[in-house]
Design a protein around this motif. Sequence first.
Motif, PDB file in Angstrom:
ATOM      1  N   PHE A  18       0.824  -1.213   0.000  1.00 53.98           N
ATOM      2  CA  PHE A  18       0.000   0.000   0.000  1.00 53.98           C
ATOM      3  C   PHE A  18       0.858   1.262   0.000  1.00 53.98           C
ATOM      4  O   PHE A  18       0.475   2.278  -0.578  1.00 53.98           O
ATOM      5  N   ARG A 161     -13.766   3.733   3.137  1.00 56.00           N
ATOM      6  CA  ARG A 161     -12.953   3.422   4.310  1.00 56.00           C
ATOM      7  C   ARG A 161     -12.831   4.584   5.281  1.00 56.00           C
ATOM      8  O   ARG A 161     -12.365   4.395   6.404  1.00 56.00           O
ATOM      9  N   GLU A 246      -6.392  -4.532   8.027  1.00 60.98           N
ATOM     10  CA  GLU A 246      -7.619  -3.887   7.555  1.00 60.98           C
ATOM     11  C   GLU A 246      -8.146  -2.871   8.565  1.00 60.98           C
ATOM     12  O   GLU A 246      -8.600  -1.782   8.186  1.00 60.98           O
ATOM     13  N   HIS A 249      -6.169   0.214   8.201  1.00 58.72           N
ATOM     14  CA  HIS A 249      -6.579   0.994   7.022  1.00 58.72           C
ATOM     15  C   HIS A 249      -7.769   1.880   7.364  1.00 58.72           C
ATOM     16  O   HIS A 249      -7.798   3.070   7.013  1.00 58.72           O
TER      17      HIS A 249
END
Length: 347
Positions: A18, A161, A246, A249
């Motif tokens: 990422f 997100r 996750e 994130h």
Amino acid sequence: MLEDKSPQRTPLSQLGEFGLIEHLTSNFPIHHSGTLKGIGDDAAVLDFGDRRCVVSTDLLIEGVHFDLAYMPLKHLGYKSVVVNLSDICAMNAKPLQITVSIAVSNRFPLEALEELYAGIRLAANQYKVDLIGGDTTSSQKGLIISVTAIGEAGPDELCYRDGAGENDLIVVTGDIGAAYMGLQVLEREKQVFQVNPQAQPDLEPYTYLVERQLKPEARTDIRTLLHALGVKPTAMIDISDGLSSEVLHLCKQSRTGCNIYEEKLPLDPQLISTCEEFNLDATTIAINGGEDYELLFTVKLEDFDNIKGNPNLTVIGHMASSSQGTNLITRAGASIALKARGWNALG
């Protein structure tokens, strides 16, 4: 003394997947007002008038993402579709179409590719998505699969997100960690086979774990379920790289901290018993193991009564202020900083 003019060489592993994406794409401006969301979420979002088009793509490479020693080609075809549909689900959207591109070496006969596409067809039928195109080319070594998934949602249905707020509840679907342990079982049996090709693996005690690894499912049902419950997630992501990665994130993009509670993590009994057999800590596997393709999302505190007791959903913690950091609260009540130790494609 001569000046060293050799070019700088930064290893990709230093950035991680990422970090690399962010580094390479940060200077790409958006030219069209119809591009509502570009890089940085589970899928891109395009404005199609009264509907939103959602697009995601993934690359699967032999020797990196899959091992054909224990991954049947039909399962691989099925899984390659599912992992992309999961990204569409993570946007709270409905998947509609896919494209499939493959690069294949000459060690694969026609019959092998027929098996692969039988799995792709099975997934397309299961999830009612249309195969609408793709590309086929040769590869010097191994098999490469690229799938693009396209979905749709109403403007008010989409989840990103970055929408979570302090005190929002953190919810996970299904159970976590099983796919990673399925991989450990398959890797162990592969090593046994390499030593003794006559050995027959006994996978009966691990059927659930192995299925979670070889034939995961996309949670297309959750969008309908949440709608029926009258709940709109504030942020959402799918669990492909591991729960810890996750959650971080969501926290980073929502500018929050979090508290995840060890005792709340949904673990299948087969996962727990197999972790004991392998002398592994089940909590470590649950938060760091990837490829579950469950959904991780946040909801407002006032939505708790709507989701409590639902067998598909487990509240595992809550968002907090960014100053509190990202924490795992152990069964003993200790607070441990949550680190991203899940799958890193460039690690």
